[in-house]
Design a protein around this motif. Structure first.
Motif, PDB file in Angstrom:
ATOM      1  N   UNK A 121     -15.818 -23.063  -5.810  1.00 13.33           N
ATOM      2  CA  UNK A 121     -16.351 -23.315  -4.902  1.00 13.33           C
ATOM      3  C   UNK A 121     -17.855 -23.383  -4.617  1.00 13.33           C
ATOM      4  N   UNK A 122     -18.590 -22.403  -5.868  1.00  9.95           N
ATOM      5  CA  UNK A 122     -19.959 -22.761  -6.329  1.00  9.95           C
ATOM      6  C   UNK A 122     -20.499 -23.592  -6.127  1.00  9.95           C
ATOM      7  N   UNK A 123     -20.215 -24.232  -7.327  1.00 12.44           N
ATOM      8  CA  UNK A 123     -20.330 -26.095  -8.200  1.00 12.44           C
ATOM      9  C   UNK A 123     -20.623 -26.634  -6.782  1.00 12.44           C
ATOM     10  N   UNK A 124     -19.083 -26.243  -5.912  1.00  8.32           N
ATOM     11  CA  UNK A 124     -18.978 -27.611  -5.132  1.00  8.32           C
ATOM     12  C   UNK A 124     -20.264 -27.207  -4.007  1.00  8.32           C
ATOM     13  N   UNK A 125     -20.922 -26.508  -3.328  1.00 11.02           N
ATOM     14  CA  UNK A 125     -21.502 -26.122  -2.717  1.00 11.02           C
ATOM     15  C   UNK A 125     -22.574 -26.783  -3.500  1.00 11.02           C
ATOM     16  N   UNK A 126     -22.617 -26.348  -4.275  1.00  7.76           N
ATOM     17  CA  UNK A 126     -24.227 -27.533  -5.331  1.00  7.76           C
ATOM     18  C   UNK A 126     -24.340 -28.528  -5.394  1.00  7.76           C
ATOM     19  N   UNK A 127     -23.180 -29.093  -5.214  1.00  9.91           N
ATOM     20  CA  UNK A 127     -23.550 -30.519  -4.880  1.00  9.91           C
ATOM     21  C   UNK A 127     -23.747 -30.912  -3.660  1.00  9.91           C
TER      22      UNK A 127
END
Length: 315
Positions: A121-127
């Motif tokens: 979820x954090x990677x998706x949010x970052x992108x």
């Protein structure tokens, strides 16, 4: 699956990890022309890259790779500030240092691959929060192709245009300027130490692999013919040693209130040992240099003597 670490050649693991159903979201700064083989994306996926003019001209991001993904139905976006290399699928996240390029495939890169939902979820949010985004379309690719054609493969911050052999980079090629100088022990004055502290790069901690290269300083009483890129071989007559070659890596730095003295920084290899001076003189004599003058400061004019001096350390 849990969390796993992959290096120094992580791309086979990355390629397998992202071969899942559902949309994939990737933010990979630089794409080589072989990126589609490493990063197999499909229609519905999102790819953010650094396709800035600087990256295109440096041949760090390939317009051909951009065109491939766009033609496949991948939504491709460009951010000139992107330097991250992360991927999120519905089941896994990849976080690491690997660009999608041949350079990365052969470099010492590393990634973490995890199925931790919070990391995904954090990677998706970052992108999703990357800004300064430009949609990559046919017009963008046409412009990028023109920039690519007038550019050339050169290094840009954080990325190497080509894989280079660090052994070959230690010495200039060819070595055309070499000096023999006597090593003298001395204690830097407070003023000189201040100059050293101001200009010497910050030292890393001692943790991790031992450094193969390090910086030393050379103090000369006045500006001489020594310049950046020169090779210096030091000799200590009192101790009877000849030291491996050092490369001048700075311009002269004036030492205030020293009567014209200057400092240079030298790059040395820590894995090359000093040699007995008498052994070196005998070896050079056997090679046809009976007058090698290792006990006198001088500029080494003879190309063959320069070559044979370096050969003492198999350089």
């Amino acid at each position: 699956m849990g969390t796993t670490f992959h290096g120094p050649s992580p791309w086979p693991h990355i390629t397998r990890a992202i071969s899942t159903r559902g949309a994939r979201h990737a933010a990979i700064a630089y794409l080589g022309q072989d990126a589609p083989d490493l990063l197999p994306l499909r229609a519905g996926d999102v790819l953010v890259v650094n396709a800035s003019k600087a990256a295109i001209r440096a041949h760090a991001t390939s317009p051909a790779a951009l065109a491939y993904y766009v033609n496949k139905g991948v939504r491709v976006l460009s951010s000139p500030t992107l330097h991250a290399k992360v991927i999120a699928t519905s089941r896994r996240a990849v976080v690491g240092s690997a660009n999608a390029s041949e350079n990365s495939a052969f470099a010492d890169d590393a990634v973490i691959i995890t199925d931790d939902p919070e990391v995904i979820a954090s990677v998706r949010t970052f992108i999703d929060r990357i800004d300064e985004i430009t949609e990559v379309d046919e017009v963008f690719i046409d412009n990028a192709t023109r920039e690519w054609e007038i550019g050339r493969a050169v290094p840009i911050p954080g990325v190497s245009g080509r894989i280079r052999d660090p052994e070959a980079e230690f010495l200039p090629a060819p070595v055309t300027r070499m000096f023999v100088k006597h090593a003298v022990d001395y204690e830097p004055s407070p003023t000189e130490q201040h100059v050293l502290d101001e200009h010497r790069p910050r030292q890393r901690t001692t943790a991790g692999p031992a450094a193969k290269y390090q910086l030393e300083s050379l103090r000369l009483d006045r500006t001489s013919g020594v310049r950046r890129g020169d090779v210096v071989v030091f000799v200590s007559i009192d101790d009877g040693w000849i030291y491996p070659p050092a490369v001048v890596v700075s311009d002269p730095m004036k030492i205030p209130r020293s009567g014209g003295s200057v400092l240079y920084f030298l790059r040395i290899r820590t894995d090359l040992p000093p040699l007995p001076l008498t052994d070196a003189e005998k070896a050079l004599t056997d090679l046809g240099h009976p007058g090698s003058r290792l006990r006198t400061d001088h500029f080494v004019r003879s190309p063959s003597l320069r070559t044979d001096l370096l050969a003492l350390w198999d350089l």
